[in-house]
Write a protein that holds these residues in place. Structure first.
Motif, PDB file in Angstrom:
ATOM      1  N   ALA A 105       0.837  -1.199   0.000  1.00 58.96           N
ATOM      2  CA  ALA A 105       0.000   0.000   0.000  1.00 58.96           C
ATOM      3  C   ALA A 105       0.876   1.253   0.000  1.00 58.96           C
ATOM      4  O   ALA A 105       0.592   2.216  -0.714  1.00 58.96           O
ATOM      5  N   GLY A 106       1.942   1.214   0.803  1.00 59.87           N
ATOM      6  CA  GLY A 106       2.858   2.357   0.842  1.00 59.87           C
ATOM      7  C   GLY A 106       3.552   2.565  -0.494  1.00 59.87           C
ATOM      8  O   GLY A 106       3.702   3.698  -0.964  1.00 59.87           O
TER       9      GLY A 106
ATOM     10  N   THR B 237       2.364   1.631  -3.408  1.00 63.10           N
ATOM     11  CA  THR B 237       1.327   2.104  -4.327  1.00 63.10           C
ATOM     12  C   THR B 237       1.086   3.590  -4.124  1.00 63.10           C
ATOM     13  O   THR B 237       0.988   4.349  -5.103  1.00 63.10           O
ATOM     14  N   ASP B 238       1.004   4.020  -2.870  1.00 64.56           N
ATOM     15  CA  ASP B 238       0.812   5.444  -2.580  1.00 64.56           C
ATOM     16  C   ASP B 238       1.986   6.265  -3.101  1.00 64.56           C
ATOM     17  O   ASP B 238       1.794   7.329  -3.700  1.00 64.56           O
ATOM     18  N   SER B 239       3.210   5.775  -2.893  1.00 67.37           N
ATOM     19  CA  SER B 239       4.398   6.486  -3.363  1.00 67.37           C
ATOM     20  C   SER B 239       4.394   6.597  -4.883  1.00 67.37           C
ATOM     21  O   SER B 239       4.716   7.650  -5.439  1.00 67.37           O
TER      22      SER B 239
ATOM     23  N   HIS C 256       1.777   6.518  -6.805  1.00 70.88           N
ATOM     24  CA  HIS C 256       0.696   7.435  -7.177  1.00 70.88           C
ATOM     25  C   HIS C 256       1.165   8.881  -7.035  1.00 70.88           C
ATOM     26  O   HIS C 256       0.963   9.707  -7.939  1.00 70.88           O
ATOM     27  N   HIS C 257       1.794   9.190  -5.894  1.00 66.38           N
ATOM     28  CA  HIS C 257       2.284  10.561  -5.669  1.00 66.38           C
ATOM     29  C   HIS C 257       3.356  10.924  -6.693  1.00 66.38           C
ATOM     30  O   HIS C 257       3.360  12.041  -7.205  1.00 66.38           O
TER      31      HIS C 257
END
Length: 185
Positions: A154-155, A157-159, A161-162
């Protein structure tokens, strides 16, 4: 913990003693176990590549009790030795203490006591098998590892995305500048 260092040898002592007794007096034990073995085990065991003679079965069981009891007493291979002893005592109890078949009340009561004693020992072995010595269980560790991996994914994926949003913003900014530069000429 001192409790485990005392409890394991105490639990193991009956198995080591019983195993040595079975090895020394295998013929007598085989006579007691023979009806059960002949009725339930030997017909199936003949198809297996193992010794099916009741004396050999009793000696094998005695050796398992001595070896696994010693390992449990020493705290080595605790779970495996507890499982071996649990398997052995289950077979011994069903074969040797069939109180429900006894017609004499005194004999029935004596066999029932032995049956229940062995059931209590089985309970102790189950506790010994489940004892993690204060360390987290395999199930807990697996759940924790899965949660950690899920959070890392998840981390990541978030990174990503950002980073994608940031790169898109930079690209749009450069396109805007390039477009303005083209229209100015």
């Amino acid at each position: 913990m001192i409790l485990r260092r005392v409890a394991r040898p105490l639990l193991a002592a009956i198995f080591i003693s019983g195993g040595l007794n079975a090895l020394r007096q295998a013929e007598g034990h085989a006579q007691a176990a023979e009806p059960f073995l002949s009725e339930n085990v030997l017909p199936v065991a003949e198809a297996l590549p193992v010794e099916t003679d009741p004396v050999a079965v009793v000696k094998f069981d005695g050796a398992v009790k001595v070896a696994a009891g010693t390992m449990l007493a020493l705290g080595k291979f605790r779970r495996l030795s507890s499982l071996a002893l649990l398997t052995s005592i289950t077979a011994t109890t069903v074969a040797g203490h069939r109180f429900w078949e006894k017609t004499d009340e005194g004999e029935r009561a004596q066999e029932q006591v032995q049956f229940l004693k062995n059931a209590g020992l089985a309970g102790g072995l189950i506790l010994a098998m489940a004892d993690t010595e204060g360390k987290p269980s395999v199930g807990w560790r697996a759940k924790r590892a899965a949660r950690k991996a899920r959070n890392e994914v998840a981390g990541t994926t978030d990174s990503l995305h950002h980073a994608t949003v940031k790169a898109k913003g930079k690209a749009e900014s450069k396109l805007d500048k390039a477009g303005k530069a083209l229209t100015a000429h």
